[in-house]
Design an enzyme around this catalytic site. Structure first.
Site, PDB file in Angstrom:
ATOM      1  N   ASP A  56       0.865  -1.184   0.000  1.00 38.44           N
ATOM      2  CA  ASP A  56       0.000   0.000   0.000  1.00 38.44           C
ATOM      3  C   ASP A  56       0.893   1.222   0.000  1.00 38.44           C
ATOM      4  O   ASP A  56       2.045   1.141   0.452  1.00 38.44           O
ATOM      5  CB  ASP A  56      -0.922   0.013   1.239  1.00 38.44           C
ATOM      6  CG  ASP A  56      -2.162   0.880   1.020  1.00 38.44           C
ATOM      7  OD1 ASP A  56      -2.013   2.114   0.864  1.00 38.44           O
ATOM      8  OD2 ASP A  56      -3.273   0.336   1.010  1.00 38.44           O
ATOM      9  N   ILE A 140     -10.251  -5.075  -8.763  1.00 37.73           N
ATOM     10  CA  ILE A 140     -11.409  -4.692  -7.948  1.00 37.73           C
ATOM     11  C   ILE A 140     -11.667  -3.191  -8.077  1.00 37.73           C
ATOM     12  O   ILE A 140     -12.811  -2.736  -8.034  1.00 37.73           O
ATOM     13  CB  ILE A 140     -11.153  -5.090  -6.472  1.00 37.73           C
ATOM     14  CG1 ILE A 140     -11.094  -6.618  -6.340  1.00 37.73           C
ATOM     15  CG2 ILE A 140     -12.226  -4.513  -5.544  1.00 37.73           C
ATOM     16  CD1 ILE A 140     -10.642  -7.132  -4.972  1.00 37.73           C
ATOM     17  N   ASP A 173     -21.628  -8.780  -7.186  1.00 38.40           N
ATOM     18  CA  ASP A 173     -22.968  -8.718  -7.779  1.00 38.40           C
ATOM     19  C   ASP A 173     -23.683 -10.073  -7.653  1.00 38.40           C
ATOM     20  O   ASP A 173     -24.890 -10.139  -7.434  1.00 38.40           O
ATOM     21  CB  ASP A 173     -22.859  -8.306  -9.257  1.00 38.40           C
ATOM     22  CG  ASP A 173     -22.157  -6.964  -9.411  1.00 38.40           C
ATOM     23  OD1 ASP A 173     -22.447  -6.060  -8.614  1.00 38.40           O
ATOM     24  OD2 ASP A 173     -21.305  -6.840 -10.303  1.00 38.40           O
ATOM     25  N   HIS A 200     -19.829  -4.115 -14.274  1.00 33.71           N
ATOM     26  CA  HIS A 200     -20.011  -3.829 -12.854  1.00 33.71           C
ATOM     27  C   HIS A 200     -20.304  -2.348 -12.624  1.00 33.71           C
ATOM     28  O   HIS A 200     -19.485  -1.606 -12.092  1.00 33.71           O
ATOM     29  CB  HIS A 200     -18.781  -4.269 -12.050  1.00 33.71           C
ATOM     30  CG  HIS A 200     -18.907  -3.954 -10.585  1.00 33.71           C
ATOM     31  ND1 HIS A 200     -19.818  -4.596  -9.758  1.00 33.71           N
ATOM     32  CD2 HIS A 200     -18.285  -3.049  -9.802  1.00 33.71           C
ATOM     33  CE1 HIS A 200     -19.734  -4.101  -8.538  1.00 33.71           C
ATOM     34  NE2 HIS A 200     -18.810  -3.151  -8.539  1.00 33.71           N
TER      35      HIS A 200
END
Ligand code: NAD
Ligand code: LMR
Length: 339
Positions: A56, A140, A173, A200
């Protein structure tokens, strides 16, 4: 108490020896974020994972130190941008999960995230191309309909594009659709498996209730479809400025990663809907589409046809394709303009 701990440990050992036939390094980019932390936790609990690397721009080593105390076998490492952290996190990875980027606030669409997240995903894709060109990349970060094509364009420009190993994660979903129908019908959600196709975001999310033998109509059908298409907005609104879905997304991302690991380790018949480079609508200029995909050791094994759908579902699909085409083109154009 002692007996139950022994049983738990024995089960863990059996699961580990049955499944961990090979070394599987999983890397989470954005591992200290709202999704990254619980997703990393779930991957630490997965006995198929032998090494877990968290990267990160801030906080990677701290989250890794915390998760690293959990008494499962995998080794956990944490990285930040200094000291070649990104390269070290990615080297040797079999799966790279990418929840790096900013989430929505109320009133925003996923496309409103494009300006910030496109360059984040582009740069991370470049790093993956250099450090782990054979890894499965699970995107993602939103807007998925555009960030997946961004990755593909970067991989093409680096000469390493393998369409079988690039996935937009649309599992949330599917998870939502199964949960929402079970609430409507009073069934066990574990028994529900609703196929969701398309992309999405909003109108590009197309649930196919009819393929699970359901025939809702009128307001019931409209309400169900709306809830699946705008489930993300429900969470964004409820969090009231503090972000979007993180915990349910972590579960969905971990489910998809587990499916890929199972398939890589030889399990047959592992099928998940996911947004991939797909032949289904290429004749309409749409290069990416989510439908049921059988996974295998090489990533995508077989892309299923959409199959039989109702006239209502066809209407949803037609609307989906219009938006999807624009979202994909936007990602491709971004890389052309900002290589
Ligand atoms: N595909 C889906 O179904 C789905 C579901 C939920 C959220 N999302 C998306 O996932 C993304 C992350 O959501 P979140 O709630 O975890 O956000 P968050 O802000 O809580 O976490 C994002 C993390 O990414 C890190 N980050 C930013 N730039 C980075 C970079 N260049 N390299 C590495 N890390 C970087 C941040 O430091 C932060 O820790 C958002 O874009 C959100 O829209 C997708
Ligand atoms: O809604 C969002 O922005 C996050 C995610 O895509 C979701 O579906 O929850």
């Amino acid at each position: 108490m002692l007996a139950s701990r022994q049983i738990f440990n024995a089960c863990q050992r059996r699961a580990f020896s049955a499944s961990a036939r090979q070394a599987s390094k999983v890397t989470v980019l954005g591992g200290a974020g709202g999704i990254g932390q619980p997703l990393s936790l779930l991957m630490k609990l997965n006995p198929r994972v032998t090494e877990l690397a968290l990267y990160d721009i801030k906080g990677g080593p701290g989250v890794a130190a915390d998760i690293g105390h959990i008494n499962t076998k995998s080794v956990v490492t944490g990285y930040q941008p200094d000291a070649d952290g990104l390269k070290k996190a990615l080297t040797g990875a079999e799966i790279v999960l990418v929840p790096a980027g900013v989430p929505r606030k109320p009133g925003m669409t996923r496309d409103d995230l494009f300006n910030t997240n496109a360059s984040i995903v582009r740069d991370l894709a470049k790093a993956c191309a250099d450090a782990c060109p054979d890894a499965n990349i699970l995107v993602i970060s939103n807007p998925v309909n555009s960030t997946v094509p961004i990755c593909a364009e970067i991989f093409k420009s680096k000469g390493i594009y393998n369409p079988k190993r690039l996935f937009g994660v649309t599992t949330l979903d599917v998870v939502r659709a199964s949960r929402f129908i079970s609430q409507h019908k009073g069934t066990d959600p574990a028994d529900e498996n609703i196929t969701v196709i398309g992309g999405h975001s909003g109108a590009t999310i197309v649930p196919l209730l009819s393929q699970s033998g359901y025939s809702l109509s009128g307001k019931d059908l409209d309400d169900f479809v709306y809830r699946v298409q705008f489930g993300g907005d429900e969470v964004v609104k409820a969090k009231d400025g503090a972000g979007s879905a993180t915990l349910s997304m972590a579960m969905a991302g971990a489910r998809f990663a587990e499916s890929l690991l199972k398939a890589a380790q030889g399990q047959k018949g592992v099928v998940e809907p996911t947004f991939v480079d797909s032949p289904l609508y290429k004749d309409q200029g749409i290069d990416f589409f989510s439908s049921k995909v059988e996974l295998g050791p090489n990533g995508v094994e077989k892309i299923h046809e959409v199959g039989k759908i109702t006239p209502e579902e066809q209407k949803l699909l037609d609307a989906c394709l219009v938006d999807l085409k624009k979202n994909i083109a936007k990602g491709v154009e971004f890389v052309k303009q900002n290589p």
